[in-house]
Design a protein around this motif. Structure first.
Motif, short mmCIF file in Angstrom:
data_model
loop_
_atom_site.label_atom_id
_atom_site.label_comp_id
_atom_site.label_asym_id
_atom_site.label_seq_id
_atom_site.Cartn_x
_atom_site.Cartn_y
_atom_site.Cartn_z
N ASP A 199 -3.23 -0.93 9.40
CA ASP A 199 -4.23 -1.47 8.51
C ASP A 199 -4.67 -0.75 7.60
O ASP A 199 -4.85 -0.96 6.50
CB ASP A 199 -5.21 -2.30 9.12
N ASP A 200 -5.10 0.37 7.84
CA ASP A 200 -5.72 1.36 6.90
C ASP A 200 -4.89 2.04 5.80
O ASP A 200 -5.23 2.32 4.85
CB ASP A 200 -6.14 2.67 7.75
N ILE A 201 -3.30 2.06 6.14
CA ILE A 201 -2.48 2.27 5.04
C ILE A 201 -2.26 1.35 4.29
O ILE A 201 -1.49 1.46 3.20
CB ILE A 201 -1.39 3.25 5.61
N GLY A 233 -0.80 -1.63 5.80
CA GLY A 233 0.02 -2.98 6.44
C GLY A 233 1.26 -3.00 5.87
O GLY A 233 1.99 -1.86 6.07
N SER A 234 1.94 -4.17 5.92
CA SER A 234 3.42 -4.32 5.87
C SER A 234 3.79 -3.89 4.76
O SER A 234 5.15 -3.38 4.54
CB SER A 234 3.69 -5.64 6.26
N GLU A 235 3.17 -4.12 3.54
CA GLU A 235 3.65 -3.35 2.35
C GLU A 235 4.00 -1.88 2.26
O GLU A 235 5.03 -1.52 1.71
CB GLU A 235 2.80 -3.71 1.25
N THR A 236 3.00 -1.12 2.78
CA THR A 236 3.04 0.37 2.90
C THR A 236 4.43 0.74 3.66
O THR A 236 5.04 1.59 3.60
CB THR A 236 1.76 1.00 3.26
N ILE A 237 4.35 0.00 4.84
CA ILE A 237 5.53 0.26 5.90
C ILE A 237 6.76 0.17 5.20
O ILE A 237 7.69 0.79 5.32
CB ILE A 237 5.38 -0.65 7.22
N SER A 238 6.65 -1.06 4.39
CA SER A 238 8.08 -1.37 3.79
C SER A 238 8.53 -0.20 2.71
O SER A 238 9.47 0.22 2.70
CB SER A 238 7.90 -2.89 2.95
N LYS A 239 7.56 -0.02 1.95
CA LYS A 239 7.80 1.22 1.08
C LYS A 239 8.35 2.45 1.65
O LYS A 239 9.16 3.07 1.37
CB LYS A 239 6.27 1.55 0.30
N LEU A 240 7.58 2.94 3.10
CA LEU A 240 8.03 4.09 3.76
C LEU A 240 9.47 3.87 4.16
O LEU A 240 10.06 4.79 4.00
CB LEU A 240 7.09 4.18 4.56
N VAL A 241 9.71 2.85 4.76
CA VAL A 241 11.05 2.71 5.02
C VAL A 241 12.10 2.56 4.11
O VAL A 241 13.10 3.39 4.32
CB VAL A 241 11.18 1.40 6.29
N ASP A 242 11.85 2.02 3.09
CA ASP A 242 12.76 1.79 2.05
C ASP A 242 13.08 3.48 1.30
O ASP A 242 14.28 3.72 1.25
CB ASP A 242 12.20 0.68 0.83
N ARG A 278 -1.22 10.38 6.86
CA ARG A 278 0.04 11.35 6.32
C ARG A 278 0.36 12.21 7.23
O ARG A 278 1.47 12.00 8.31
CB ARG A 278 0.29 11.58 5.33
N SER A 279 -0.62 12.98 7.77
CA SER A 279 -0.34 14.27 8.74
C SER A 279 -0.37 13.44 10.13
O SER A 279 0.34 13.78 11.21
CB SER A 279 -1.40 15.06 8.76
#
Length: 127
Positions: free
Chosen positions: A10-12, A14-23, A108-109
């Motif tokens: 939630d703090d980063i 949510g799903s939008e950030t996870i998608s950016k990360l994985v992509d 991030r860390s």
């Protein structure tokens, strides 16, 4: 600031950030000479599963378990020779993806440290 693992998702963002990360991650994996041999040519399904897993891994909904059951990550990765070199390549791709996804500190860390422990656990083949 202390990071509480259950709140990372939630703090980063949510799903939008996870998608950016994985992509961002799989964009690198698909070009990395040490990783190409153990990944499929089409990374679409692999990325989709990674999004499910990381959502759950960082405190979001249990999407991975709902679809695929217990992660059993080491067992699922046993067919692939994961050497220290491949672990390091995987981590380098993930570290760059965390930066590209603009995940702020201390998240991030904290995320990278959890991923480093997981990557170490996945190694199954010496050099």
């Amino acid at each position: 600031m202390t990071v509480q693992r259950a709140n990372i998702y939630d703090d980063i963002g949510g799903s939008e950030t996870i998608s950016k990360l994985v992509d961002a991650f799989y964009e690198r994996v698909g070009k990395h000479p040490d990783l190409i041999p153990i990944f499929p040519e089409d990374l679409t399904e692999t990325a989709r599963k990674q999004k499910l897993f990381l959502t759950q891994f960082f405190g979001g909904p249990n999407l991975y378990i709902q679809e695929r059951g217990h992660p059993m990550m080491r067992a699922r990765h046993m067919p692939f020779p994961i050497t220290p070199t491949r672990r390091d390549a995987w981590l380098a791709c993930m570290e760059a993806a965390l930066e590209e996804a603009e995940i702020e500190e201390p998240y991030r860390s904290a995320m990278f440290e959890r991923l480093r422990m997981t990557a170490n656990h996945m190694m199954n083949t010496p050099e």
